[in-house]
Scaffold this active site. Sequence first.
Site, short mmCIF file in Angstrom:
data_model
loop_
_atom_site.label_atom_id
_atom_site.label_comp_id
_atom_site.label_asym_id
_atom_site.label_seq_id
_atom_site.Cartn_x
_atom_site.Cartn_y
_atom_site.Cartn_z
N GLY A 230 0.82 -1.20 0.00
CA GLY A 230 0.00 0.00 0.00
C GLY A 230 0.85 1.25 0.00
CB SER A 231 -0.02 4.77 0.58
OG SER A 231 -0.49 4.78 1.93
CD GLU A 252 5.47 -3.17 -3.40
OE1 GLU A 252 5.93 -2.02 -3.57
OE2 GLU A 252 4.48 -3.60 -3.98
CG LEU A 253 5.73 0.64 2.08
CD1 LEU A 253 6.40 1.46 3.16
CD2 LEU A 253 4.33 0.21 2.49
N GLY A 254 5.13 2.74 -1.64
CA GLY A 254 5.05 3.58 -2.82
C GLY A 254 6.39 3.77 -3.52
CD GLU A 380 3.41 6.45 -5.00
OE1 GLU A 380 3.44 5.35 -5.58
OE2 GLU A 380 3.25 6.57 -3.77
CB VAL A 381 1.59 11.78 -9.56
CG1 VAL A 381 0.25 12.25 -10.13
CG2 VAL A 381 2.60 12.93 -9.55
CG PHE A 382 -0.91 5.91 -7.15
CD1 PHE A 382 0.26 5.18 -7.10
CD2 PHE A 382 -2.12 5.24 -7.03
CE1 PHE A 382 0.24 3.79 -6.94
CE2 PHE A 382 -2.16 3.86 -6.87
CZ PHE A 382 -0.98 3.13 -6.82
#
Length: 486
Positions: A230-231, A252-254, A380-382
Site C-alpha cells: 500500500g501507500s 511493499e510501499l510507494g 508520488e502522483v499515482f
Amino acid sequence: MTFLDPKVWTGSIFDGSWTVSRAGDAPVVEPATGEELGRAGTAGAEDVAAAALRARQEQRAWAATPYEERAALLRRAGRLFEEHAQEIQDWIVRESGGVPGKAGFETHVAAQECYEAAALASQPLGEVLPTARKRLSFARRVPVGVVGVIAPFNFPLILGIRSVAPALALGNAVVFKPDQRTAVCGGYAIARVFEEAGLPPGLLHVLPGGAEAGQAVVTDPNIPVISFTGSTAAGRKVGEAGARLLKRVHLELGGNSALVIFDDADLGLAASAGAWATFFHQGQICMTSGRHLVHEAVAEEYVERLAAKADGLPVGDPATGQVALGPLIDAHQRDRVHRLVTESVAAGARLATGGTFEGLFYRPTVLAEVPVAAPAYAEEVFGPVAPVTTFSTLEEAAALAADSEYGLSLGILTRDVMKGMALADLVPTGIVHINDQTVDDEAVAPFGGVGASGTGSRFGGTGANVDAFTETQWVTMQGDIAAYPF
C-alpha cells in the site's frame, strides 16, 4: 450460477464457507460509470479476531499435510484462475477500471503465482550445521503460523495472491484483507478459487474492509507476520504498530521511480517506453515512472514525442470501448492528481499536453521543464502524469535519480549498457531495468524496494518467499542425555 455469483458474497465474508459479516456490507462500484455492481460483506474488528483464532486452530493440521497435497492444491488453484480467467477479468475491468489487457495480465500472473507456490512446497527447507559436540545439528524453516495479508486496489488480484499462495504452500493459514473498493476481483475471486480447489475450511479468510479491519489484522495476537502492500503513509503506521508488538512486517510501499534517457537512446522507442511506464493503468502503479530524466541534448524532442504519444491515447470506459486508459479509482484520487498538476504548473513547469479530466477520466499529461521542487516531480502522483526534467552528465543523472526518499524501480535507456550499469551502481533502488521502463513483475523474481518504498525484496522467488513466510528453527539431537557438572 457464475463462478463469482453475487448471491454468494453479498453481505458475506469467507472463512472456508460464506458467513454473514458482523459489520454489514458496502457497495461494489464501477468507477467508469458510478453504477453499483453489487454489495460485498465488510469485515470489522470482531470478524478479524474470529478469523485469526480459527486460522490458528486449523493451521497445524495444514502444516502437517504432506507437501504433495499442498502442491497439488496450488496447481488446481492455478488451473482455476486460467479456466475462469474471462469472468475474473471482466470484474477487474469493471471494478478496478483496468483495461482488458491489464486484466489479462493479472489473471495470467495469478495463475503463475499459484504454480510457483506449488513448486515452493517441495523446496529443501533447511541445512545441516557443523557442531563441536557429538550430535546432529541442523536449521530448518517452519511455518510462521498465520500470515496477515493486506492488499490495495490498483493491481488487486496480483498483489493479494502473491502473498496468499506462497504462505499457504509453506504450511501457513492466511487472514487476507483486500481493499473494499476491489472486494470482488481482489478478494472474493481468490476465495472462490481456493474454495473450488478444495482448501480445507478455516485456512483462508477473506475479509474486505477499511481501516478498522486493517488495524485489527496488524494488531491481532494470533497473527505474527504481516504482508502489507500500500501507500508509504499507511505502511509507516503498519510498521510502527507491528514493531510495538514485535511482529515481523513486510512492507511493499510507494515509489517515485526515475526513467533515465541518455542522448544515445532511440527516442522513438524511448517515448513509447516512457508512455507505457507512466500511463499504463492510469499511472496507478507503485513502479510507475514518476520522473523522466532526459539528457539535455534530446529533451525537447523527447517531450514532443511523449506528448504526441499522450495525445493519441484514447481515454474512456474500458468495459465498452477500445481505450488505453480507464478511470482513476475515485474522485479523491482524481482531485489529488489534478492538484499536483496545477501546483506544478504554478511552480514553473510547462504543460505540454493533458492536465484535464472528465469525470474520473484524466487525460495523460506531460509536464516539461519541471523544477525538482514541483509537487508532481517531488511526490508520488499515482496518476497519468509524466514530469520531465533534464541532466547533462551521468553523475548529474545519478544525483537526480537518487534524490528521493523512495527506492523502488529504475529504468535506464541507452545504447551503452555498461554506462547503464555504472548509473545503476550509484542509485539506491530495489529494481533496475536497463533498456526497459520501470514497470515489470514476474512470479519468479524477488520484488521490493528500499527507503520509503519498503523493507526489501519480500515477494516472489524461492528465497524471498521462504524468508517471508517461515521462521528458522535450530534443532539438535543426540543418542543419550547430555551430562553436566551439576
